[in-house]
Design a protein around this motif. Structure first.
Motif, PDB file in Angstrom:
ATOM      1  N   PRO A 109       0.825  -1.210   0.000  1.00  0.00           N
ATOM      2  CA  PRO A 109       0.000   0.000   0.000  1.00  0.00           C
ATOM      3  C   PRO A 109       0.857   1.257   0.000  1.00  0.00           C
ATOM      4  O   PRO A 109       1.900   1.307   0.657  1.00  0.00           O
ATOM      5  CB  PRO A 109      -0.803  -0.126   1.299  1.00  0.00           C
ATOM      6  N   VAL A 110       0.413   2.263  -0.727  1.00  0.00           N
ATOM      7  CA  VAL A 110       1.207   3.477  -0.885  1.00  0.00           C
ATOM      8  C   VAL A 110       1.463   4.161   0.456  1.00  0.00           C
ATOM      9  O   VAL A 110       2.539   4.733   0.684  1.00  0.00           O
ATOM     10  CB  VAL A 110       0.518   4.440  -1.890  1.00  0.00           C
ATOM     11  N   GLU A 111       0.507   4.069   1.390  1.00  0.00           N
ATOM     12  CA  GLU A 111       0.692   4.705   2.693  1.00  0.00           C
ATOM     13  C   GLU A 111       1.756   3.981   3.521  1.00  0.00           C
ATOM     14  O   GLU A 111       2.462   4.599   4.324  1.00  0.00           O
ATOM     15  CB  GLU A 111      -0.631   4.784   3.461  1.00  0.00           C
ATOM     16  N   ARG A 112       1.894   2.663   3.290  1.00  0.00           N
ATOM     17  CA  ARG A 112       2.930   1.897   3.985  1.00  0.00           C
ATOM     18  C   ARG A 112       4.315   2.251   3.432  1.00  0.00           C
ATOM     19  O   ARG A 112       5.292   2.332   4.167  1.00  0.00           O
ATOM     20  CB  ARG A 112       2.668   0.393   3.823  1.00  0.00           C
ATOM     21  N   ILE A 113       4.398   2.436   2.126  1.00  0.00           N
ATOM     22  CA  ILE A 113       5.659   2.857   1.509  1.00  0.00           C
ATOM     23  C   ILE A 113       6.070   4.218   2.050  1.00  0.00           C
ATOM     24  O   ILE A 113       7.230   4.450   2.394  1.00  0.00           O
ATOM     25  CB  ILE A 113       5.525   2.922  -0.026  1.00  0.00           C
ATOM     26  N   ALA A 114       5.093   5.135   2.145  1.00  0.00           N
ATOM     27  CA  ALA A 114       5.372   6.502   2.604  1.00  0.00           C
ATOM     28  C   ALA A 114       5.925   6.516   4.016  1.00  0.00           C
ATOM     29  O   ALA A 114       6.760   7.374   4.359  1.00  0.00           O
ATOM     30  CB  ALA A 114       4.104   7.341   2.517  1.00  0.00           C
ATOM     31  N   GLN A 115       5.487   5.600   4.857  1.00  0.00           N
ATOM     32  CA  GLN A 115       5.935   5.579   6.247  1.00  0.00           C
ATOM     33  C   GLN A 115       7.416   5.239   6.399  1.00  0.00           C
ATOM     34  O   GLN A 115       7.996   5.426   7.457  1.00  0.00           O
ATOM     35  CB  GLN A 115       5.092   4.603   7.060  1.00  0.00           C
ATOM     36  N   ARG A 116       8.024   4.756   5.336  1.00  0.00           N
ATOM     37  CA  ARG A 116       9.451   4.427   5.394  1.00  0.00           C
ATOM     38  C   ARG A 116      10.330   5.674   5.327  1.00  0.00           C
ATOM     39  O   ARG A 116      11.533   5.596   5.538  1.00  0.00           O
ATOM     40  CB  ARG A 116       9.800   3.475   4.244  1.00  0.00           C
ATOM     41  N   GLY A 117       9.737   6.815   5.011  1.00  0.00           N
ATOM     42  CA  GLY A 117      10.508   8.058   4.965  1.00  0.00           C
ATOM     43  C   GLY A 117       9.890   9.037   3.997  1.00  0.00           C
ATOM     44  O   GLY A 117       9.239   8.632   3.025  1.00  0.00           O
ATOM     45  N   LEU A 122       9.418   9.457  -3.604  1.00  0.00           N
ATOM     46  CA  LEU A 122      10.094  10.152  -4.704  1.00  0.00           C
ATOM     47  C   LEU A 122      10.993   9.212  -5.501  1.00  0.00           C
ATOM     48  O   LEU A 122      11.430   9.548  -6.609  1.00  0.00           O
ATOM     49  CB  LEU A 122      10.920  11.326  -4.161  1.00  0.00           C
ATOM     50  N   PHE A 123      11.292   8.055  -4.925  1.00  0.00           N
ATOM     51  CA  PHE A 123      12.071   7.041  -5.622  1.00  0.00           C
ATOM     52  C   PHE A 123      11.194   5.841  -5.983  1.00  0.00           C
ATOM     53  O   PHE A 123      11.692   4.821  -6.444  1.00  0.00           O
ATOM     54  CB  PHE A 123      13.248   6.581  -4.752  1.00  0.00           C
ATOM     55  N   GLY A 124       9.893   5.989  -5.767  1.00  0.00           N
ATOM     56  CA  GLY A 124       8.927   4.930  -6.055  1.00  0.00           C
ATOM     57  C   GLY A 124       7.847   5.445  -6.980  1.00  0.00           C
ATOM     58  O   GLY A 124       8.139   5.961  -8.063  1.00  0.00           O
ATOM     59  N   PRO A 125       6.573   5.341  -6.581  1.00  0.00           N
ATOM     60  CA  PRO A 125       5.474   5.693  -7.487  1.00  0.00           C
ATOM     61  C   PRO A 125       5.391   7.169  -7.866  1.00  0.00           C
ATOM     62  O   PRO A 125       4.745   7.503  -8.851  1.00  0.00           O
ATOM     63  CB  PRO A 125       4.221   5.263  -6.707  1.00  0.00           C
ATOM     64  N   LEU A 126       6.039   8.065  -7.100  1.00  0.00           N
ATOM     65  CA  LEU A 126       5.971   9.493  -7.433  1.00  0.00           C
ATOM     66  C   LEU A 126       7.285  10.026  -8.000  1.00  0.00           C
ATOM     67  O   LEU A 126       7.514  11.224  -8.045  1.00  0.00           O
ATOM     68  CB  LEU A 126       5.583  10.321  -6.205  1.00  0.00           C
ATOM     69  N   LYS A 127       8.152   9.145  -8.479  1.00  0.00           N
ATOM     70  CA  LYS A 127       9.447   9.625  -8.988  1.00  0.00           C
ATOM     71  C   LYS A 127       9.249  10.468 -10.253  1.00  0.00           C
ATOM     72  O   LYS A 127       8.502  10.102 -11.160  1.00  0.00           O
ATOM     73  CB  LYS A 127      10.379   8.448  -9.266  1.00  0.00           C
ATOM     74  N   PRO A 128       9.919  11.616 -10.319  1.00  0.00           N
ATOM     75  CA  PRO A 128       9.782  12.505 -11.475  1.00  0.00           C
ATOM     76  C   PRO A 128      10.790  12.205 -12.581  1.00  0.00           C
ATOM     77  O   PRO A 128      10.717  12.800 -13.657  1.00  0.00           O
ATOM     78  CB  PRO A 128      10.064  13.876 -10.861  1.00  0.00           C
ATOM     79  N   LYS A 129      11.702  11.296 -12.326  1.00  0.00           N
ATOM     80  CA  LYS A 129      12.797  11.008 -13.246  1.00  0.00           C
ATOM     81  C   LYS A 129      12.281  10.633 -14.632  1.00  0.00           C
ATOM     82  O   LYS A 129      11.423   9.776 -14.786  1.00  0.00           O
ATOM     83  CB  LYS A 129      13.643   9.863 -12.683  1.00  0.00           C
ATOM     84  N   THR A 136       7.318  23.844 -18.080  1.00  0.00           N
ATOM     85  CA  THR A 136       8.523  24.397 -17.450  1.00  0.00           C
ATOM     86  C   THR A 136       9.809  23.902 -18.099  1.00  0.00           C
ATOM     87  O   THR A 136      10.875  24.446 -17.846  1.00  0.00           O
ATOM     88  CB  THR A 136       8.559  24.010 -15.959  1.00  0.00           C
ATOM     89  N   ASP A 137       9.681  22.874 -18.941  1.00  0.00           N
ATOM     90  CA  ASP A 137      10.827  22.239 -19.578  1.00  0.00           C
ATOM     91  C   ASP A 137      11.803  21.668 -18.548  1.00  0.00           C
ATOM     92  O   ASP A 137      13.003  21.601 -18.790  1.00  0.00           O
ATOM     93  CB  ASP A 137      11.543  23.224 -20.511  1.00  0.00           C
ATOM     94  N   ARG A 138      11.265  21.272 -17.387  1.00  0.00           N
ATOM     95  CA  ARG A 138      12.095  20.711 -16.320  1.00  0.00           C
ATOM     96  C   ARG A 138      11.390  19.513 -15.682  1.00  0.00           C
ATOM     97  O   ARG A 138      10.195  19.314 -15.868  1.00  0.00           O
ATOM     98  CB  ARG A 138      12.354  21.770 -15.233  1.00  0.00           C
ATOM     99  N   TRP A 139      12.150  18.740 -14.910  1.00  0.00           N
ATOM    100  CA  TRP A 139      11.543  17.690 -14.113  1.00  0.00           C
ATOM    101  C   TRP A 139      10.866  18.317 -12.909  1.00  0.00           C
ATOM    102  O   TRP A 139      11.395  19.262 -12.316  1.00  0.00           O
ATOM    103  CB  TRP A 139      12.603  16.700 -13.633  1.00  0.00           C
ATOM    104  N   ASP A 140       9.714  17.792 -12.532  1.00  0.00           N
ATOM    105  CA  ASP A 140       9.007  18.299 -11.353  1.00  0.00           C
ATOM    106  C   ASP A 140       9.582  17.663 -10.085  1.00  0.00           C
ATOM    107  O   ASP A 140      10.353  16.701 -10.143  1.00  0.00           O
ATOM    108  CB  ASP A 140       7.512  17.981 -11.467  1.00  0.00           C
ATOM    109  N   TYR A 141       9.176  18.188  -8.938  1.00  0.00           N
ATOM    110  CA  TYR A 141       9.665  17.627  -7.670  1.00  0.00           C
ATOM    111  C   TYR A 141       9.099  16.221  -7.461  1.00  0.00           C
ATOM    112  O   TYR A 141       9.797  15.316  -6.988  1.00  0.00           O
ATOM    113  CB  TYR A 141       9.256  18.538  -6.503  1.00  0.00           C
ATOM    114  N   ALA A 142       7.838  16.043  -7.824  1.00  0.00           N
ATOM    115  CA  ALA A 142       7.184  14.736  -7.723  1.00  0.00           C
ATOM    116  C   ALA A 142       6.109  14.655  -8.803  1.00  0.00           C
ATOM    117  O   ALA A 142       5.574  15.690  -9.231  1.00  0.00           O
ATOM    118  CB  ALA A 142       6.563  14.539  -6.340  1.00  0.00           C
ATOM    119  N   VAL A 143       5.809  13.438  -9.258  1.00  0.00           N
ATOM    120  CA  VAL A 143       4.796  13.252 -10.299  1.00  0.00           C
ATOM    121  C   VAL A 143       3.963  12.010  -9.991  1.00  0.00           C
ATOM    122  O   VAL A 143       4.506  10.933  -9.730  1.00  0.00           O
ATOM    123  CB  VAL A 143       5.440  13.086 -11.698  1.00  0.00           C
ATOM    124  N   VAL A 144       2.644  12.173 -10.011  1.00  0.00           N
ATOM    125  CA  VAL A 144       1.736  11.031  -9.917  1.00  0.00           C
ATOM    126  C   VAL A 144       1.312  10.685 -11.336  1.00  0.00           C
ATOM    127  O   VAL A 144       0.822  11.542 -12.074  1.00  0.00           O
ATOM    128  CB  VAL A 144       0.495  11.377  -9.064  1.00  0.00           C
TER     129      VAL A 144
END
Length: 316
Positions: A109-117, A122-129, A136-144
């Protein structure tokens, strides 16, 4: 007595439900030449395309690969931190003991992942990479990211947002995502043990196996959620079995009705099949746009009832 295997010498309707026994699950898997039946322990919410604020999102695949089939909801650092705080403090639905044992890392669950920090998402489901915001022609801080869930492109699921939050909390927290402030959730995320076959690859629209027209499936084992779907698939499978005995062609309803729409959803092949219950989002769209939901749903319902009356009268 417990039925441990499907009879091979007669016409059979399998409607063993989402908690099918281990022995019968194994027999069905072997019969279908599958290593195992699907277990869905956590599923992501699904929203309608028309309810997404298109001014705040953009279509793009990561690193420009693919056909830009994903909808991307960008977040600033401040928006992400507010969303993160709401997510980790939201109220969860209680789980039963047998469900807790079925958690897998791939469907955490996404809330369980979030509790890890705070930066884990940002390195999982919301990574902007790999996603360049065209504004903006840039990467965002986070992306859903949202991925198309149906063939017609009317429904989108939140990628990586499997969740066990209570439904009201999902509406509150996920509506904080830019572009989803007024999103229409046609299925909220759920988490429980659920045994189901990959119906989209295995069943015909008549609800019999593609490789065996004596074996039919109905109910939640088909991947159709809820009592309404269980009744609808059971009714149509039984009707088509009777018609088989009478030497008649099966009745196939199209997606103008809820019955036809849910059967189409579970039998139309998909890359990522997850259970779904009947809803207005999977019924054939109107030719006109009606903003008032009540008026819209009333019109869809009338079309469905008129269609069913005409179709079933013809089939008598």
């Amino acid at each position: 007595e417990e039925l441990k295997e499907i009879p091979k010498d007669t016409v059979v309707l399998v409607a063993s439900g989402p908690l099918t026994s281990e022995a019968l699950s194994k027999n069905i898997a072997e019969m279908l030449d599958q290593e195992y039946l699907y277990f869905y322990d956590a599923a992501a919410p699904i929203v309608t395309l028309e309810s997404i604020d298109k001014d705040k999102v953009y279509f793009q695949s990561r690193y420009g690969k693919g056909d830009g089939e994903y909808i991307n909801c960008p977040m600033t650092k401040e928006e992400y931190e507010a969303f993160y705080e709401a997510l980790i403090t939201a109220e969860r639905a209680p789980m039963k003991k047998f469900e807790e044992e079925k958690l897998f890392e791939g469907c955490m669950p996404v809330e369980r992942i979030a509790q890890r920090g705070i930066k884990t998402l940002l390195f999982g489901p919301l990574k902007p990479k790999g996603l360049t915001n065209p504004k903006t022609d840039r990467w965002d801080y986070a992306v859903v990211q949202l991925r198309q869930d149906d063939k017609d492109g009317k429904l989108y699921n939140l990628v990586g947002f499997q969740t066990n939050l209570k439904w009201g909390e999902q509406k509150r927290v996920f509506s904080m995502i830019p572009g989803l402030e007024n999103a229409e959730f046609i299925r909220y995320g759920v988490m429980h043990r659920n045994t189901f076959i990959d119906s989209t690859k295995l069943l015909t629209p008549a609800l019999n196996l593609k490789g065996n027209d004596n074996i039919y499936f109905a109910g939640q084992i088909t991947g159709g959620e809820g009592y309404v779907c269980a009744i609808a698939t059971g009714l149509m499978a039984a009707t088509n079995i009777i018609r088989k005995f009478d030497g008649k062609e099966p009745i196939i309803l199209d997606d103008r009705s809820s019955i036809g729409a849910i059967i189409k959803y579970i039998t139309e092949e998909k890359k990522n099949f997850q259970p779904m219950g009947p809803n207005f989002g999977i019924i054939k769209s109107l030719d006109e746009r009606i903003r008032d939901k009540k008026e819209k749903y009333n019109k869809i319902s009338k079309i469905a009832l008129d269609y069913l009356e005409e179709k079933l009268t013809q089939e008598k």
